[in-house]
Scaffold this motif. Sequence first.
Motif, PDB file in Angstrom:
ATOM      1  N   ARG A 184     -16.642  26.758 -41.205  1.00 20.62           N
ATOM      2  CA  ARG A 184     -16.583  26.928 -42.656  1.00 20.62           C
ATOM      3  C   ARG A 184     -17.747  26.212 -43.328  1.00 20.62           C
ATOM      4  NH1 ARG A 184     -11.224  25.598 -42.887  1.00 20.62           N
ATOM      5  NH2 ARG A 184     -11.660  23.591 -43.815  1.00 20.62           N
ATOM      6  N   CYS A 203     -21.095  28.034 -43.181  1.00 16.76           N
ATOM      7  CA  CYS A 203     -21.246  29.176 -44.094  1.00 16.76           C
ATOM      8  C   CYS A 203     -21.162  28.769 -45.553  1.00 16.76           C
ATOM      9  CB  CYS A 203     -20.158  30.206 -43.835  1.00 16.76           C
ATOM     10  SG  CYS A 203     -20.184  30.844 -42.207  1.00 16.76           S
ATOM     11  N   GLU A 204     -20.997  27.497 -45.821  1.00 10.81           N
ATOM     12  CA  GLU A 204     -20.782  27.073 -47.205  1.00 10.81           C
ATOM     13  C   GLU A 204     -22.041  27.310 -48.031  1.00 10.81           C
ATOM     14  OE1 GLU A 204     -17.776  26.130 -48.579  1.00 10.81           O
ATOM     15  OE2 GLU A 204     -19.139  26.661 -50.176  1.00 10.81           O
ATOM     16  N   GLY A 205     -21.859  27.938 -49.174  1.00 10.48           N
ATOM     17  CA  GLY A 205     -23.036  28.284 -49.967  1.00 10.48           C
ATOM     18  C   GLY A 205     -23.090  27.603 -51.318  1.00 10.48           C
ATOM     19  N   VAL A 206     -22.133  27.971 -52.195  1.00 10.97           N
ATOM     20  CA  VAL A 206     -22.270  27.555 -53.584  1.00 10.97           C
ATOM     21  C   VAL A 206     -22.135  26.044 -53.764  1.00 10.97           C
ATOM     22  CG1 VAL A 206     -19.849  27.982 -54.200  1.00 10.97           C
ATOM     23  CG2 VAL A 206     -21.576  28.162 -55.927  1.00 10.97           C
ATOM     24  N   ILE A 216     -25.407  24.448 -52.601  1.00  7.25           N
ATOM     25  CA  ILE A 216     -26.563  24.708 -53.486  1.00  7.25           C
ATOM     26  C   ILE A 216     -26.436  23.873 -54.772  1.00  7.25           C
ATOM     27  CG2 ILE A 216     -25.807  26.743 -54.818  1.00  7.25           C
ATOM     28  CD1 ILE A 216     -28.523  27.949 -54.317  1.00  7.25           C
ATOM     29  N   ILE A 217     -25.218  23.698 -55.260  1.00  3.03           N
ATOM     30  CA  ILE A 217     -25.041  22.855 -56.456  1.00  3.03           C
ATOM     31  C   ILE A 217     -25.332  21.396 -56.104  1.00  3.03           C
ATOM     32  CG2 ILE A 217     -23.397  22.036 -58.179  1.00  3.03           C
ATOM     33  CD1 ILE A 217     -21.983  24.657 -58.066  1.00  3.03           C
ATOM     34  N   VAL A 241     -27.930  28.974 -45.706  1.00  2.00           N
ATOM     35  CA  VAL A 241     -27.259  29.775 -46.747  1.00  2.00           C
ATOM     36  C   VAL A 241     -27.907  29.540 -48.111  1.00  2.00           C
ATOM     37  CG1 VAL A 241     -25.056  30.267 -47.862  1.00  2.00           C
ATOM     38  CG2 VAL A 241     -25.105  29.741 -45.455  1.00  2.00           C
ATOM     39  N   ALA A 294     -31.147  31.298 -48.306  1.00  2.00           N
ATOM     40  CA  ALA A 294     -30.987  32.740 -48.565  1.00  2.00           C
ATOM     41  C   ALA A 294     -30.674  32.980 -50.041  1.00  2.00           C
ATOM     42  CB  ALA A 294     -29.873  33.304 -47.683  1.00  2.00           C
ATOM     43  N   MET A 295     -29.842  32.095 -50.601  1.00  2.00           N
ATOM     44  CA  MET A 295     -29.482  32.267 -52.019  1.00  2.00           C
ATOM     45  C   MET A 295     -30.703  32.078 -52.920  1.00  2.00           C
ATOM     46  SD  MET A 295     -25.798  30.360 -52.012  1.00  2.00           S
ATOM     47  CE  MET A 295     -25.148  30.806 -53.607  1.00  2.00           C
ATOM     48  N   VAL A 321     -33.081  35.071 -53.040  1.00  2.00           N
ATOM     49  CA  VAL A 321     -32.788  36.232 -53.897  1.00  2.00           C
ATOM     50  C   VAL A 321     -32.789  35.859 -55.377  1.00  2.00           C
ATOM     51  CG1 VAL A 321     -31.512  37.561 -52.166  1.00  2.00           C
ATOM     52  CG2 VAL A 321     -30.280  36.000 -53.652  1.00  2.00           C
ATOM     53  N   VAL A 341     -31.292  32.909 -56.868  1.00  2.00           N
ATOM     54  CA  VAL A 341     -30.180  32.118 -57.410  1.00  2.00           C
ATOM     55  C   VAL A 341     -30.661  30.685 -57.672  1.00  2.00           C
ATOM     56  CG1 VAL A 341     -27.869  31.218 -56.949  1.00  2.00           C
ATOM     57  CG2 VAL A 341     -28.506  33.471 -56.125  1.00  2.00           C
ATOM     58  N   ALA A 346     -34.612  36.042 -47.155  1.00  2.00           N
ATOM     59  CA  ALA A 346     -33.158  35.892 -47.289  1.00  2.00           C
ATOM     60  C   ALA A 346     -32.445  36.520 -46.092  1.00  2.00           C
ATOM     61  CB  ALA A 346     -32.693  36.548 -48.589  1.00  2.00           C
ATOM     62  N   ILE A 347     -32.893  37.711 -45.702  1.00  2.00           N
ATOM     63  CA  ILE A 347     -32.253  38.388 -44.559  1.00  2.00           C
ATOM     64  C   ILE A 347     -32.427  37.553 -43.298  1.00  2.00           C
ATOM     65  CG2 ILE A 347     -32.320  40.457 -43.101  1.00  2.00           C
ATOM     66  CD1 ILE A 347     -33.252  42.007 -45.584  1.00  2.00           C
ATOM     67  N   ALA A 404     -30.079  34.641 -43.237  1.00  2.00           N
ATOM     68  CA  ALA A 404     -28.690  35.044 -42.958  1.00  2.00           C
ATOM     69  C   ALA A 404     -28.527  35.371 -41.470  1.00  2.00           C
ATOM     70  CB  ALA A 404     -28.316  36.249 -43.812  1.00  2.00           C
ATOM     71  N   VAL A 427     -21.915  35.007 -47.311  1.00  2.00           N
ATOM     72  CA  VAL A 427     -23.360  35.152 -47.484  1.00  2.00           C
ATOM     73  C   VAL A 427     -23.836  36.513 -46.965  1.00  2.00           C
ATOM     74  CG1 VAL A 427     -23.839  33.828 -45.374  1.00  2.00           C
ATOM     75  CG2 VAL A 427     -25.619  34.105 -47.042  1.00  2.00           C
ATOM     76  N   LEU A 455     -25.317  39.386 -49.444  1.00  2.00           N
ATOM     77  CA  LEU A 455     -26.683  39.875 -49.227  1.00  2.00           C
ATOM     78  C   LEU A 455     -26.695  41.392 -49.031  1.00  2.00           C
ATOM     79  CD1 LEU A 455     -29.332  38.392 -49.142  1.00  2.00           C
ATOM     80  CD2 LEU A 455     -29.162  38.247 -46.670  1.00  2.00           C
ATOM     81  N   HIS A 502     -26.333  42.927 -52.275  1.00  2.00           N
ATOM     82  CA  HIS A 502     -27.585  42.814 -53.028  1.00  2.00           C
ATOM     83  C   HIS A 502     -28.575  43.902 -52.612  1.00  2.00           C
ATOM     84  CE1 HIS A 502     -30.578  40.504 -55.312  1.00  2.00           C
ATOM     85  NE2 HIS A 502     -31.432  40.910 -54.388  1.00  2.00           N
ATOM     86  N   THR A 518     -20.091  32.406 -53.927  1.00  2.00           N
ATOM     87  CA  THR A 518     -21.300  32.619 -53.113  1.00  2.00           C
ATOM     88  C   THR A 518     -21.698  34.098 -53.054  1.00  2.00           C
ATOM     89  OG1 THR A 518     -20.625  30.752 -51.774  1.00  2.00           O
ATOM     90  CG2 THR A 518     -22.332  32.161 -50.854  1.00  2.00           C
ATOM     91  N   LEU A 573     -25.019  35.871 -54.744  1.00  2.00           N
ATOM     92  CA  LEU A 573     -26.021  36.592 -53.943  1.00  2.00           C
ATOM     93  C   LEU A 573     -26.215  38.013 -54.464  1.00  2.00           C
ATOM     94  CD1 LEU A 573     -25.192  35.167 -50.492  1.00  2.00           C
ATOM     95  CD2 LEU A 573     -27.515  35.590 -51.246  1.00  2.00           C
ATOM     96  N   GLY A 598     -28.119  37.548 -58.006  1.00  3.17           N
ATOM     97  CA  GLY A 598     -29.473  36.964 -58.018  1.00  3.17           C
ATOM     98  C   GLY A 598     -29.595  36.016 -59.194  1.00  3.17           C
ATOM     99  N   PHE A 640     -21.217  27.794 -62.147  1.00  3.78           N
ATOM    100  CA  PHE A 640     -22.488  27.529 -61.458  1.00  3.78           C
ATOM    101  C   PHE A 640     -23.635  27.476 -62.463  1.00  3.78           C
ATOM    102  CE2 PHE A 640     -26.385  29.224 -59.606  1.00  3.78           C
ATOM    103  CZ  PHE A 640     -26.594  28.292 -58.609  1.00  3.78           C
ATOM    104  N   GLN A 697     -26.004  24.198 -63.413  1.00  9.13           N
ATOM    105  CA  GLN A 697     -27.456  24.193 -63.232  1.00  9.13           C
ATOM    106  C   GLN A 697     -28.182  23.809 -64.526  1.00  9.13           C
ATOM    107  OE1 GLN A 697     -29.095  25.007 -59.940  1.00  9.13           O
ATOM    108  NE2 GLN A 697     -27.039  24.199 -59.777  1.00  9.13           N
ATOM    109  N   TRP A 709     -11.949  31.329 -41.260  1.00  8.52           N
ATOM    110  CA  TRP A 709     -12.398  30.003 -41.663  1.00  8.52           C
ATOM    111  C   TRP A 709     -13.192  30.029 -42.944  1.00  8.52           C
ATOM    112  CZ3 TRP A 709      -9.553  26.941 -39.096  1.00  8.52           C
ATOM    113  CH2 TRP A 709      -9.201  27.269 -37.789  1.00  8.52           C
TER     114      TRP A 709
END
Lengths: 273, 263
Positions: free
Chosen positions: A206, A209-212, A215-216, A228, A231-232, A235, A237, A249-250, A253, B104, B108, B111, B195, B199, B202, B215, B219, B260
């Motif tokens: 987990r 894969c954690e993203g948001v 990033i914060i 992750v 990648a964000m 694009v 973010v 980004a691809i 990932a 993610v 993507l 996107h 997330t 993505l 953008g 979010f 920021q 998970w």
Amino acid sequence: MPVCIKGGCGKETMTRPAKNMKAAWAWFCALALVLSCLLLAACVFLISANAETLGMGGLRTDEVLSLLMQRMGLTILTAAAGVALALLPAMALGVGVSYLLPWPIRLRVSRLGFCIEAIPAVVLGYMTMRYIAPATSNPWLCLMLSLSMLALPRLFTEFCSMFGQDDGIRMASECLGGQTYQTVLHFSLPQHAREIGLIYLGAVARALCEGVAVIIALSAFEGYETLVTGAMRAVGVGMGATAPALGLAILQAVALLPPLSIVYITIYCMRER
Amino acid sequence: MERRNGKNWLFTAIVLALSALGLFLGVWPVYRLCRDAWSALRQGGALPGMGLNVLASLKLLGLVMLIVTPIAFGAALWMYVVPSKRTLNRIRHALNVLAMVPAVALGLLAHIVLAPYLGDGMASMTILMCLFVLPFLTYNFERVFSEVPPELMDAGLLLGAGRTAAACRVVLPAVTHKLIRCLVACVERILGEATALLLLLGVVPEGSVLSVELFRLSQLGRQDAALLALCLGGTLMLLRLATLERKNELPKHQRPEEMWQRD
């Protein structure tokens, strides 16, 4: 791995599935690693060839590869360390709640933990950025603390329900004159060793894969990204995002595939054993 | 005996110390968040402007649930009534794999595939969230059906009902509350997911769903983001609380252990 199946040896028959599973785990991991690395290489090759259309953020192929390796290392290390940091406190909380508290309080605390677990990652990430990042000057430490904070509620509820099944063991141990520490250290933990491993690996998957939340949390520092968050950012973010680079980004990932596939294969093999 | 007692005290002390560390890590940020939210509220924070975000979130939630619930229910019911055990195991594995796809990757994909054709509006977000929660909900529904005692179905069949009729009129009433809990877990997932949506989008626009707006505000370094964070976290906690079983049992996870990903 050669295993003797002749001779009618009971012990050999019993240990055979375990040995076979270890061999299967090794083979599956090797296969997943080779396939995912081949896929990554193919993606790098194809995207580099179409860099103008897809966008590589102005990086050459060798720079992209080194960036991917660096971010993969950062992602794996911080995920493993962050979850490990939360594992002991969560286990202690689980033991404390299950073994030291009376039943009605235990029930209420477990339910409270279950409710806290519902807090989404974006809120936890915000709390990390506001309250933990200013106290830590190191981005690695901040990231680890953020991931451990994310993992803690889930680990706690998992441990609560795991130790909650131990009433039989507890009664047997107490009838034999065992004290709490003996029940936990000599009965409960050895019995649940595999489950603890599974819970840890699940939390690592987990965290990978954690993203948001990440990033914060990392927005307080510049130049530190996991796969992750990279990648964000690629694009567009976030505030410090560069020009969109879909190819990058691809690739990031896809680079998540080798560690994630190994973790999932390990979980599968441990569960099936 | 004294030595054993000493060891027991030491063990208890270590457990308590580590528990205190865990509690501090969990409770202290929540306390600070509540304090910040209170001060933002007193200054007349983001609450008036939150209406658009709440509306967007509810719209997304309604659309996704409207699409996903009948499909997942139908699939789970079909899996309960029709296939052989072997086919069922294969479908379960496939669902598991689909549910394990990280946010993610889905974000993507959306996107690249959805955004060029549908833009980054509500249509793309709805399709993305449908893809995100459909395997999860189907798997959970199917698990609920598979936990029903077989005697119930047998009793229905012995009374002369067909398999579908027995499933709908005998089995379904017995599992309704569990199905509702699955739906609430799905609602939590939709409201909390950020997330995949980030993505897809953008560059984050104003007036988007609550998680994305949080979010954006974080920021920008806005103080009133604390209020939004508290509202979102509190709502999801209350939803979880409402679905807890009343009986004297420890809570169990609704989602399958193999899944998970959570956001």
